[in-house]
Design a protein around this motif. Sequence first.
Motif, PDB file in Angstrom:
ATOM      1  N   ASP A 115      36.939  68.939  15.290  1.00 16.32           N
ATOM      2  CA  ASP A 115      36.918  69.682  14.038  1.00 16.32           C
ATOM      3  C   ASP A 115      38.298  69.764  13.411  1.00 16.32           C
ATOM      4  O   ASP A 115      39.305  69.898  14.102  1.00 16.32           O
ATOM      5  CB  ASP A 115      36.416  71.118  14.281  1.00 16.32           C
ATOM      6  N   GLY A 116      38.335  69.705  12.104  1.00 15.21           N
ATOM      7  CA  GLY A 116      39.578  69.891  11.367  1.00 15.21           C
ATOM      8  C   GLY A 116      39.385  70.962  10.318  1.00 15.21           C
ATOM      9  O   GLY A 116      38.479  70.867   9.492  1.00 15.21           O
ATOM     10  N   ILE A 117      40.184  72.008  10.348  1.00 19.37           N
ATOM     11  CA  ILE A 117      40.045  73.093   9.395  1.00 19.37           C
ATOM     12  C   ILE A 117      40.474  72.614   8.014  1.00 19.37           C
ATOM     13  O   ILE A 117      41.441  71.884   7.853  1.00 19.37           O
ATOM     14  CB  ILE A 117      40.891  74.310   9.830  1.00 19.37           C
ATOM     15  N   GLY A 118      39.748  73.050   7.010  1.00 15.18           N
ATOM     16  CA  GLY A 118      40.144  72.731   5.650  1.00 15.18           C
ATOM     17  C   GLY A 118      39.528  71.469   5.109  1.00 15.18           C
ATOM     18  O   GLY A 118      40.182  70.716   4.392  1.00 15.18           O
ATOM     19  N   GLY A 119      38.257  71.198   5.432  1.00 20.37           N
ATOM     20  CA  GLY A 119      37.572  70.076   4.829  1.00 20.37           C
ATOM     21  C   GLY A 119      37.324  70.343   3.360  1.00 20.37           C
ATOM     22  O   GLY A 119      37.514  71.439   2.865  1.00 20.37           O
ATOM     23  N   ASP A 120      36.874  69.299   2.639  1.00 18.81           N
ATOM     24  CA  ASP A 120      36.669  69.475   1.203  1.00 18.81           C
ATOM     25  C   ASP A 120      35.260  69.954   0.884  1.00 18.81           C
ATOM     26  O   ASP A 120      34.875  70.026  -0.281  1.00 18.81           O
ATOM     27  CB  ASP A 120      36.968  68.166   0.475  1.00 18.81           C
ATOM     28  N   GLY A 121      34.466  70.280   1.892  1.00 22.85           N
ATOM     29  CA  GLY A 121      33.105  70.735   1.658  1.00 22.85           C
ATOM     30  C   GLY A 121      33.052  72.160   1.144  1.00 22.85           C
ATOM     31  O   GLY A 121      33.950  72.964   1.382  1.00 22.85           O
ATOM     32  N   ASN A 141      30.515  80.401  10.447  1.00 31.41           N
ATOM     33  CA  ASN A 141      31.359  80.034  11.581  1.00 31.41           C
ATOM     34  C   ASN A 141      32.535  80.999  11.697  1.00 31.41           C
ATOM     35  O   ASN A 141      33.433  81.009  10.848  1.00 31.41           O
ATOM     36  CB  ASN A 141      31.856  78.599  11.399  1.00 31.41           C
ATOM     37  N   LEU A 142      32.553  81.775  12.774  1.00 35.07           N
ATOM     38  CA  LEU A 142      33.623  82.750  12.986  1.00 35.07           C
ATOM     39  C   LEU A 142      34.787  82.197  13.796  1.00 35.07           C
ATOM     40  O   LEU A 142      35.776  82.900  14.011  1.00 35.07           O
ATOM     41  CB  LEU A 142      33.055  83.995  13.689  1.00 35.07           C
ATOM     42  N   ALA A 143      34.701  80.945  14.240  1.00 35.26           N
ATOM     43  CA  ALA A 143      35.747  80.386  15.093  1.00 35.26           C
ATOM     44  C   ALA A 143      37.131  80.430  14.453  1.00 35.26           C
ATOM     45  O   ALA A 143      38.099  80.843  15.104  1.00 35.26           O
ATOM     46  CB  ALA A 143      35.389  78.954  15.502  1.00 35.26           C
ATOM     47  N   PRO A 144      37.296  80.013  13.192  1.00 36.10           N
ATOM     48  CA  PRO A 144      38.643  80.074  12.604  1.00 36.10           C
ATOM     49  C   PRO A 144      39.181  81.497  12.491  1.00 36.10           C
ATOM     50  O   PRO A 144      40.397  81.707  12.558  1.00 36.10           O
ATOM     51  CB  PRO A 144      38.449  79.444  11.215  1.00 36.10           C
ATOM     52  N   VAL A 145      38.295  82.471  12.333  1.00 36.91           N
ATOM     53  CA  VAL A 145      38.738  83.862  12.270  1.00 36.91           C
ATOM     54  C   VAL A 145      39.238  84.321  13.631  1.00 36.91           C
ATOM     55  O   VAL A 145      40.232  85.051  13.742  1.00 36.91           O
ATOM     56  CB  VAL A 145      37.594  84.777  11.792  1.00 36.91           C
ATOM     57  N   LEU A 146      38.576  83.865  14.677  1.00 36.68           N
ATOM     58  CA  LEU A 146      38.938  84.268  16.033  1.00 36.68           C
ATOM     59  C   LEU A 146      40.150  83.527  16.573  1.00 36.68           C
ATOM     60  O   LEU A 146      40.946  84.100  17.325  1.00 36.68           O
ATOM     61  CB  LEU A 146      37.749  84.026  16.976  1.00 36.68           C
ATOM     62  N   ARG A 147      40.312  82.262  16.172  1.00 39.80           N
ATOM     63  CA  ARG A 147      41.276  81.432  16.885  1.00 39.80           C
ATOM     64  C   ARG A 147      42.384  80.837  16.029  1.00 39.80           C
ATOM     65  O   ARG A 147      43.316  80.239  16.561  1.00 39.80           O
ATOM     66  CB  ARG A 147      40.523  80.310  17.612  1.00 39.80           C
ATOM     67  N   ASP A 148      42.310  80.991  14.703  1.00 42.90           N
ATOM     68  CA  ASP A 148      43.359  80.451  13.845  1.00 42.90           C
ATOM     69  C   ASP A 148      44.317  81.551  13.396  1.00 42.90           C
ATOM     70  O   ASP A 148      44.047  82.741  13.548  1.00 42.90           O
ATOM     71  CB  ASP A 148      42.750  79.773  12.615  1.00 42.90           C
ATOM     72  N   ARG A 149      45.402  81.122  12.816  1.00 43.96           N
ATOM     73  CA  ARG A 149      46.408  82.047  12.309  1.00 43.96           C
ATOM     74  C   ARG A 149      46.869  81.586  10.928  1.00 43.96           C
ATOM     75  O   ARG A 149      46.636  80.453  10.529  1.00 43.96           O
ATOM     76  CB  ARG A 149      47.633  82.103  13.253  1.00 43.96           C
ATOM     77  N   ARG A 153      43.478  80.760   8.215  1.00 37.24           N
ATOM     78  CA  ARG A 153      42.573  81.862   8.565  1.00 37.24           C
ATOM     79  C   ARG A 153      42.234  82.688   7.326  1.00 37.24           C
ATOM     80  O   ARG A 153      41.074  83.057   7.120  1.00 37.24           O
ATOM     81  CB  ARG A 153      43.222  82.754   9.618  1.00 37.24           C
ATOM     82  N   VAL A 154      43.228  82.954   6.502  1.00 43.50           N
ATOM     83  CA  VAL A 154      42.995  83.740   5.283  1.00 43.50           C
ATOM     84  C   VAL A 154      42.043  83.007   4.344  1.00 43.50           C
ATOM     85  O   VAL A 154      41.111  83.606   3.790  1.00 43.50           O
ATOM     86  CB  VAL A 154      44.333  84.028   4.575  1.00 43.50           C
ATOM     87  N   ARG A 155      42.240  81.716   4.166  1.00 41.32           N
ATOM     88  CA  ARG A 155      41.360  80.945   3.283  1.00 41.32           C
ATOM     89  C   ARG A 155      39.940  80.902   3.821  1.00 41.32           C
ATOM     90  O   ARG A 155      38.972  80.976   3.050  1.00 41.32           O
ATOM     91  CB  ARG A 155      41.914  79.528   3.109  1.00 41.32           C
TER      92      ARG A 155
END
Length: 242
Positions: A115-121, A141-149, A153-155
Amino acid sequence: MYEAVHAHPDGESTASRLALTAERHGYAGVIVRTDDADPDYETLRETANVDVADGVEIVAQDSQHASGAVGNARPKHEVVIVAGGTDGLNRFAVEQARVDVLARPFEGTRDDGTDGIGGDGDVNHVLAKAARDNDVRIEVNLAPVLRDRGGGRVRHLDKLRRLKRLLDHYDAPYVVSANAESHLQVRAPRELAALGEEIGLGAEWTRDGLTEWARLVERNRTRLSESFITPGVERGRYEEDD
């Protein structure tokens, strides 16, 4: 409530380890969304004392490749998930009644399949209505909220809040997941509900998204049973094949 997890080789933990961890966290079941995991589901259910559903998550370059994969997977698996992340894949998934879940609509996929955060979808009102009409659940999908910074994460938080408004407005079906790729990433339902409340989704709304996985498994097992003919039509006790 159920959680949908990535087992080895897609994830770092085996299906067995993930199922045992889910049981300890209070889940009634898990959906193994890794086609290559190929676990012994009956043995897993006995060992973990939770339901373990046979799922598959299709990761494809484009809708053409996804279409063939969905056709092959639908008769074999209890839950068919399509990974989104581009406008084309997102649209394809929500327009296919054969698809159960559009996963990660905002996150792209790298060339190595991760997975790559920030796709154009994106998800707009057209896709939300199509998901409702075709009974395709959109994954929150809550994964970026739990594991990104940081900014990513804000976006993602902004996108989740906008997605919730669309889902509510068009009464589109949805599921919630932490997208665990390891048993260490599994979060208890109460933790995810508390997180949902904190970020503006609502605790009850988040719990409903976890429960929807269980409803989906139950429905699809009925459809895969010998008594099922078409949605709403089943063979009677005393009817026989011609």
